[in-house]
Design a protein around this motif. Structure first.
Motif, PDB file in Angstrom:
ATOM      1  N   TRP A 141       0.831  -1.202   0.000  1.00 17.14           N
ATOM      2  CA  TRP A 141       0.000   0.000   0.000  1.00 17.14           C
ATOM      3  C   TRP A 141       0.868   1.255   0.000  1.00 17.14           C
ATOM      4  N   ALA A 142       0.421   2.277  -0.692  1.00 16.53           N
ATOM      5  CA  ALA A 142       1.181   3.525  -0.811  1.00 16.53           C
ATOM      6  C   ALA A 142       1.062   4.400   0.436  1.00 16.53           C
ATOM      7  N   ASN A 143      -0.123   4.528   1.003  1.00 14.83           N
ATOM      8  CA  ASN A 143      -0.354   5.486   2.085  1.00 14.83           C
ATOM      9  C   ASN A 143       0.022   4.964   3.464  1.00 14.83           C
ATOM     10  N   PHE A 144      -0.360   3.761   3.777  1.00 16.72           N
ATOM     11  CA  PHE A 144      -0.132   3.196   5.100  1.00 16.72           C
ATOM     12  C   PHE A 144       0.341   1.764   4.922  1.00 16.72           C
ATOM     13  N   LYS A 145       1.556   1.494   5.305  1.00 18.08           N
ATOM     14  CA  LYS A 145       2.112   0.144   5.182  1.00 18.08           C
ATOM     15  C   LYS A 145       1.611  -0.700   6.354  1.00 18.08           C
ATOM     16  N   ASP A 146       1.001  -1.834   6.040  1.00 16.05           N
ATOM     17  CA  ASP A 146       0.505  -2.756   7.067  1.00 16.05           C
ATOM     18  C   ASP A 146       1.122  -4.123   6.739  1.00 16.05           C
ATOM     19  N   TYR A 147       2.359  -4.310   7.175  1.00 15.54           N
ATOM     20  CA  TYR A 147       3.163  -5.461   6.752  1.00 15.54           C
ATOM     21  C   TYR A 147       2.610  -6.829   7.140  1.00 15.54           C
ATOM     22  N   PRO A 148       1.920  -6.986   8.261  1.00 16.57           N
ATOM     23  CA  PRO A 148       1.367  -8.315   8.579  1.00 16.57           C
ATOM     24  C   PRO A 148       0.035  -8.611   7.875  1.00 16.57           C
ATOM     25  N   HIS A 149      -0.542  -7.629   7.184  1.00 15.04           N
ATOM     26  CA  HIS A 149      -1.912  -7.711   6.670  1.00 15.04           C
ATOM     27  C   HIS A 149      -2.000  -8.359   5.287  1.00 15.04           C
ATOM     28  N   LEU A 150      -2.934  -9.307   5.167  1.00 12.57           N
ATOM     29  CA  LEU A 150      -3.260  -9.943   3.890  1.00 12.57           C
ATOM     30  C   LEU A 150      -4.777  -9.904   3.727  1.00 12.57           C
ATOM     31  N   GLN A 151      -5.249  -9.575   2.532  1.00  8.06           N
ATOM     32  CA  GLN A 151      -6.694  -9.521   2.319  1.00  8.06           C
ATOM     33  C   GLN A 151      -7.050  -9.937   0.900  1.00  8.06           C
ATOM     34  N   MET A 152      -8.308 -10.331   0.747  1.00  9.08           N
ATOM     35  CA  MET A 152      -8.913 -10.562  -0.563  1.00  9.08           C
ATOM     36  C   MET A 152     -10.195  -9.747  -0.588  1.00  9.08           C
ATOM     37  N   ASP A 153     -10.304  -8.857  -1.562  1.00  7.97           N
ATOM     38  CA  ASP A 153     -11.492  -8.002  -1.596  1.00  7.97           C
ATOM     39  C   ASP A 153     -12.566  -8.499  -2.560  1.00  7.97           C
ATOM     40  N   PHE A 154     -12.250  -9.496  -3.372  1.00  9.60           N
ATOM     41  CA  PHE A 154     -13.209 -10.064  -4.319  1.00  9.60           C
ATOM     42  C   PHE A 154     -13.825  -8.989  -5.213  1.00  9.60           C
ATOM     43  N   GLY A 155     -13.057  -7.923  -5.439  1.00 10.20           N
ATOM     44  CA  GLY A 155     -13.537  -6.843  -6.299  1.00 10.20           C
ATOM     45  C   GLY A 155     -14.511  -5.896  -5.623  1.00 10.20           C
ATOM     46  N   LEU A 156     -14.667  -6.031  -4.302  1.00  9.82           N
ATOM     47  CA  LEU A 156     -15.613  -5.192  -3.574  1.00  9.82           C
ATOM     48  C   LEU A 156     -14.873  -4.141  -2.750  1.00  9.82           C
ATOM     49  N   SER A 157     -15.340  -2.921  -2.826  1.00  9.18           N
ATOM     50  CA  SER A 157     -14.779  -1.840  -2.009  1.00  9.18           C
ATOM     51  C   SER A 157     -15.394  -1.904  -0.610  1.00  9.18           C
ATOM     52  N   ILE A 158     -14.780  -1.194   0.321  1.00  8.92           N
ATOM     53  CA  ILE A 158     -15.347  -1.085   1.669  1.00  8.92           C
ATOM     54  C   ILE A 158     -16.746  -0.481   1.591  1.00  8.92           C
ATOM     55  N   ALA A 159     -16.930   0.535   0.747  1.00  6.05           N
ATOM     56  CA  ALA A 159     -18.249   1.176   0.602  1.00  6.05           C
ATOM     57  C   ALA A 159     -19.302   0.164   0.158  1.00  6.05           C
ATOM     58  N   GLU A 160     -18.949  -0.712  -0.766  1.00  9.66           N
ATOM     59  CA  GLU A 160     -19.909  -1.733  -1.227  1.00  9.66           C
ATOM     60  C   GLU A 160     -20.214  -2.735  -0.111  1.00  9.66           C
ATOM     61  N   LEU A 161     -19.178  -3.123   0.636  1.00  6.42           N
ATOM     62  CA  LEU A 161     -19.395  -4.037   1.755  1.00  6.42           C
ATOM     63  C   LEU A 161     -20.276  -3.391   2.814  1.00  6.42           C
ATOM     64  N   GLN A 162     -20.056  -2.107   3.090  1.00  2.00           N
ATOM     65  CA  GLN A 162     -20.869  -1.393   4.066  1.00  2.00           C
ATOM     66  C   GLN A 162     -22.326  -1.340   3.630  1.00  2.00           C
ATOM     67  N   LYS A 163     -22.575  -1.287   2.324  1.00  2.00           N
ATOM     68  CA  LYS A 163     -23.939  -1.259   1.812  1.00  2.00           C
ATOM     69  C   LYS A 163     -24.593  -2.639   1.814  1.00  2.00           C
ATOM     70  N   GLY A 164     -23.792  -3.691   2.083  1.00  2.00           N
ATOM     71  CA  GLY A 164     -24.366  -5.022   2.187  1.00  2.00           C
ATOM     72  C   GLY A 164     -23.954  -6.007   1.117  1.00  2.00           C
ATOM     73  N   LYS A 165     -23.155  -5.576   0.148  1.00  2.00           N
ATOM     74  CA  LYS A 165     -22.689  -6.529  -0.868  1.00  2.00           C
ATOM     75  C   LYS A 165     -21.717  -7.513  -0.210  1.00  2.00           C
ATOM     76  N   ARG A 166     -21.766  -8.747  -0.656  1.00  2.00           N
ATOM     77  CA  ARG A 166     -20.886  -9.786  -0.114  1.00  2.00           C
ATOM     78  C   ARG A 166     -20.361 -10.641  -1.269  1.00  2.00           C
ATOM     79  N   PRO A 167     -19.140 -11.160  -1.070  1.00  2.00           N
ATOM     80  CA  PRO A 167     -18.602 -12.054  -2.112  1.00  2.00           C
ATOM     81  C   PRO A 167     -19.338 -13.383  -2.125  1.00  2.00           C
TER      82      PRO A 167
END
Length: 167
Positions: A141-167
């Motif tokens: 990540w460019a803004n905040f390095k989170d070295y222990p962090h691994l994620q899969m977003d399945f093409g969904l943004s946080i905003a979409e997840l907050q609205k209820g979309k799920r993979p």
């Protein structure tokens, strides 16, 4: 012309109805099953290279996220996250954090450690395995390095997840 207007109104109504239904989607309460499988593969493939991976965090509730966010702000300690509750992929069961076990069995976050003595950082070997399994690494990540962090977003943004979309 009237049919076009009716058609547009129907599409708008349908979208609003869908968004209202999505907003009722409950938050997950555990890691997504695909993340569980990939996590287990990560640990296994790292072990095959002589690297012991410890998963230190997986699913995190909104309340747990808020408590973590408060560290270094309203609570003592260093800032460890920039994500409030509901703003982290952990809150949707789509992220894990890892560390390593050194040869004496101590959990470490040493990115230079080469416990399998192959001339490469064990940390980066784990990152390479994770990426090959489809994880995104917080160290990229460019803004905040989170070295222990691994994620899969399945093409969904946080905003979409907050609205209820799920993979």
């Amino acid at each position: 012309m009237m049919l076009i207007i009716i058609g547009v109104l129907l599409v708008v109504f349908w979208k609003q109805h869908k968004e209202k239904e999505l907003s009722k989607t409950p938050l997950p309460t555990s890691l997504h099953e695909i993340i569980v499988g990939k996590r287990d593969l990560l640990v296994s493939q790292a072990l095959d290279k002589g690297i012991q991976v410890v998963i230190i965090e997986g699913f995190r509730s909104v309340e747990e996220q808020d408590a973590l966010y408060n560290k270094g702000r309203t609570e003592e300690g260093a800032i460890v996250t920039h994500a409030k509750g509901g703003e982290s992929y952990h809150n949707y069961g789509l992220a894990i954090d890892f560390a390593l076990l050194n040869n004496s069995g101590t959990t470490i976050w040493d990115m230079e450690y080469d416990g399998n003595e192959n001339g490469r950082s064990d940390w980066m070997e784990v990152v390479d395995i994770a990426k090959s399994l489809g994880f995104e690494w917080g160290g990229d990540w460019a803004n905040f390095k989170d070295y222990p962090h691994l994620q899969m977003d399945f093409g969904l943004s946080i905003a979409e997840l907050q609205k209820g979309k799920r993979p």
